[in-house]
Design a protein around this motif. Structure first.
Motif, PDB file in Angstrom:
ATOM      1  N   CYS A  93       0.835  -1.212   0.000  1.00 48.91           N
ATOM      2  CA  CYS A  93       0.000   0.000   0.000  1.00 48.91           C
ATOM      3  C   CYS A  93       0.867   1.258   0.000  1.00 48.91           C
ATOM      4  CB  CYS A  93      -0.923   0.022   1.218  1.00 48.91           C
ATOM      5  SG  CYS A  93      -2.207  -1.228   1.178  1.00 48.91           S
ATOM      6  N   GLN A  94       1.915   1.281   0.842  1.00 49.21           N
ATOM      7  CA  GLN A  94       2.780   2.466   0.930  1.00 49.21           C
ATOM      8  C   GLN A  94       3.460   2.757  -0.403  1.00 49.21           C
ATOM      9  OE1 GLN A  94       1.819   4.003   4.316  1.00 49.21           O
ATOM     10  NE2 GLN A  94       3.529   4.885   3.294  1.00 49.21           N
ATOM     11  N   ARG A  95       3.968   1.732  -1.072  1.00 53.14           N
ATOM     12  CA  ARG A  95       4.679   1.943  -2.336  1.00 53.14           C
ATOM     13  C   ARG A  95       3.738   2.483  -3.409  1.00 53.14           C
ATOM     14  NH1 ARG A  95       5.168  -0.342  -7.020  1.00 53.14           N
ATOM     15  NH2 ARG A  95       3.977  -2.177  -6.488  1.00 53.14           N
ATOM     16  N   ARG A  96       2.523   1.949  -3.459  1.00 51.10           N
ATOM     17  CA  ARG A  96       1.562   2.388  -4.471  1.00 51.10           C
ATOM     18  C   ARG A  96       0.853   3.668  -4.069  1.00 51.10           C
ATOM     19  NH1 ARG A  96      -0.775  -3.332  -4.524  1.00 51.10           N
ATOM     20  NH2 ARG A  96      -2.036  -2.379  -2.930  1.00 51.10           N
ATOM     21  N   ASP A  97       0.932   4.037  -2.786  1.00 50.77           N
ATOM     22  CA  ASP A  97       0.257   5.203  -2.229  1.00 50.77           C
ATOM     23  C   ASP A  97      -1.264   5.062  -2.333  1.00 50.77           C
ATOM     24  OD1 ASP A  97       0.406   7.568  -0.799  1.00 50.77           O
ATOM     25  OD2 ASP A  97       0.198   8.794  -2.598  1.00 50.77           O
ATOM     26  N   GLN A  98      -1.742   3.825  -2.267  1.00 49.48           N
ATOM     27  CA  GLN A  98      -3.186   3.585  -2.269  1.00 49.48           C
ATOM     28  C   GLN A  98      -3.485   2.167  -1.804  1.00 49.48           C
ATOM     29  OE1 GLN A  98      -4.076   2.205  -6.847  1.00 49.48           O
ATOM     30  NE2 GLN A  98      -4.571   4.270  -6.330  1.00 49.48           N
ATOM     31  N   HIS A  99      -4.677   2.001  -1.250  1.00 45.53           N
ATOM     32  CA  HIS A  99      -5.196   0.670  -0.928  1.00 45.53           C
ATOM     33  C   HIS A  99      -5.802   0.107  -2.213  1.00 45.53           C
ATOM     34  CE1 HIS A  99      -4.780   1.356   3.358  1.00 45.53           C
ATOM     35  NE2 HIS A  99      -5.443   2.496   3.242  1.00 45.53           N
ATOM     36  N   ARG A 100      -5.722  -1.211  -2.382  1.00 44.51           N
ATOM     37  CA  ARG A 100      -6.339  -1.870  -3.535  1.00 44.51           C
ATOM     38  C   ARG A 100      -6.940  -3.186  -3.097  1.00 44.51           C
ATOM     39  NH1 ARG A 100      -1.977  -1.779  -8.453  1.00 44.51           N
ATOM     40  NH2 ARG A 100      -1.762   0.467  -8.585  1.00 44.51           N
ATOM     41  N   SER A 101      -8.097  -3.486  -3.649  1.00 40.53           N
ATOM     42  CA  SER A 101      -8.668  -4.814  -3.447  1.00 40.53           C
ATOM     43  C   SER A 101      -8.033  -5.743  -4.484  1.00 40.53           C
ATOM     44  CB  SER A 101     -10.186  -4.786  -3.635  1.00 40.53           C
ATOM     45  OG  SER A 101     -10.521  -4.575  -4.996  1.00 40.53           O
ATOM     46  N   ARG A 102      -8.279  -7.014  -4.346  1.00 43.36           N
ATOM     47  CA  ARG A 102      -7.850  -7.936  -5.404  1.00 43.36           C
ATOM     48  C   ARG A 102      -8.641  -7.612  -6.657  1.00 43.36           C
ATOM     49  NH1 ARG A 102      -6.450 -12.786  -1.869  1.00 43.36           N
ATOM     50  NH2 ARG A 102      -4.318 -12.997  -2.603  1.00 43.36           N
ATOM     51  N   ALA A 103      -7.985  -7.667  -7.791  1.00 44.81           N
ATOM     52  CA  ALA A 103      -8.666  -7.419  -9.069  1.00 44.81           C
ATOM     53  C   ALA A 103      -9.571  -8.607  -9.385  1.00 44.81           C
ATOM     54  CB  ALA A 103      -7.645  -7.209 -10.179  1.00 44.81           C
ATOM     55  N   ARG A 104     -10.776  -8.291  -9.782  1.00 46.43           N
ATOM     56  CA  ARG A 104     -11.730  -9.321 -10.184  1.00 46.43           C
ATOM     57  C   ARG A 104     -11.822  -9.323 -11.703  1.00 46.43           C
ATOM     58  NH1 ARG A 104     -11.501 -11.187  -5.280  1.00 46.43           N
ATOM     59  NH2 ARG A 104     -12.788 -10.126  -3.760  1.00 46.43           N
ATOM     60  N   ARG A 105     -11.543 -10.470 -12.298  1.00 49.29           N
ATOM     61  CA  ARG A 105     -11.575 -10.612 -13.751  1.00 49.29           C
ATOM     62  C   ARG A 105     -13.010 -10.665 -14.232  1.00 49.29           C
ATOM     63  NH1 ARG A 105      -7.272 -12.712 -16.757  1.00 49.29           N
ATOM     64  NH2 ARG A 105      -6.381 -10.886 -15.795  1.00 49.29           N
ATOM     65  N   VAL A 106     -13.335  -9.902 -15.269  1.00 46.34           N
ATOM     66  CA  VAL A 106     -14.646  -9.954 -15.913  1.00 46.34           C
ATOM     67  C   VAL A 106     -14.518 -11.034 -16.982  1.00 46.34           C
ATOM     68  CG1 VAL A 106     -16.386  -8.662 -17.197  1.00 46.34           C
ATOM     69  CG2 VAL A 106     -15.024  -7.508 -15.432  1.00 46.34           C
ATOM     70  N   ASP A 107     -14.909 -12.262 -16.618  1.00 47.11           N
ATOM     71  CA  ASP A 107     -14.652 -13.434 -17.447  1.00 47.11           C
ATOM     72  C   ASP A 107     -15.966 -14.050 -17.914  1.00 47.11           C
ATOM     73  OD1 ASP A 107     -13.600 -15.654 -18.684  1.00 47.11           O
ATOM     74  OD2 ASP A 107     -12.686 -16.489 -16.877  1.00 47.11           O
TER      75      ASP A 107
END
Length: 176
Positions: A93-107
């Motif tokens: 999170c610190q390196r990206r300067d943001q929180h992120r959820s796991r990416a969900r693939r639109v499959d």
């Protein structure tokens, strides 16, 4: 955080500002008198940082040895405990300067022209709101679109309406 080298501190009025860079980012400025420029530049270089002496604005008054660390740089102190939203993946999170959820693939389980992922993102700023990031990839090119939660809610209803207009219906768990 990287450790900032300690420049000499003679207390004379500074005449030179030395910009300190790490990873192509301006992270701090050291102020020094003319006699200590070479010494400070060498100390900074030994610490693995880039030092770029520049002139000082005439209205700036700093003593030799004064260092200003930018709060957004890699030399700044990290918060003692970074609180994460429940959906945050918590990696880097610190390196990206943001929180992120796991990416969900639109499959769709069928070949598609684009690979599409969707995820939640939120800046580390205390007042930041969660956003929805849509990312599409075709070949080697990627494009992202970040929407507010409100825009995403409206988009959900618009997409449902368009699916109804197109006559798309579930067929054994698959849309036709």
């Amino acid at each position: 955080m990287r450790t900032l080298p300690t420049p000499p501190l003679c207390g004379e009025p500074a005449t030179v500002r030395i910009e300190l860079y790490t990873a192509d980012s301006l992270d701090a400025c050291a102020y020094t008198c003319t006699g200590h420029v070479i010494h400070v530049t060498a100390v900074v270089a030994r610490a693995g940082m880039d030092a770029h002496p520049v002139g000082m604005a005439p209205d700036v008054d700093r003593p030799c040895g004064y260092v200003h660390v930018f709060p957004t740089g890699t030399l700044a102190d990290e918060p003692a405990e970074l609180s994460h939203p429940r959906w945050c993946d918590r990696d880097e999170c610190q390196r990206r300067d943001q929180h992120r959820s796991r990416a969900r693939r639109v499959d769709t389980n069928r070949p598609e022209a684009f690979i599409v992922d969707v995820a939640l993102v939120q800046a580390l700023h205390p007042a930041a709101e969660p956003m929805v990031r849509l990312t599409s990839v075709q070949g080697g090119a990627a494009a992202s679109l970040v929407l507010s939660v409100g825009q995403t809610r409206v988009l959900r209803y618009r997409l449902a309406n368009l699916l109804d207009l197109a006559g798309a219906r579930p067929n054994g768990g698959r849309w036709t």
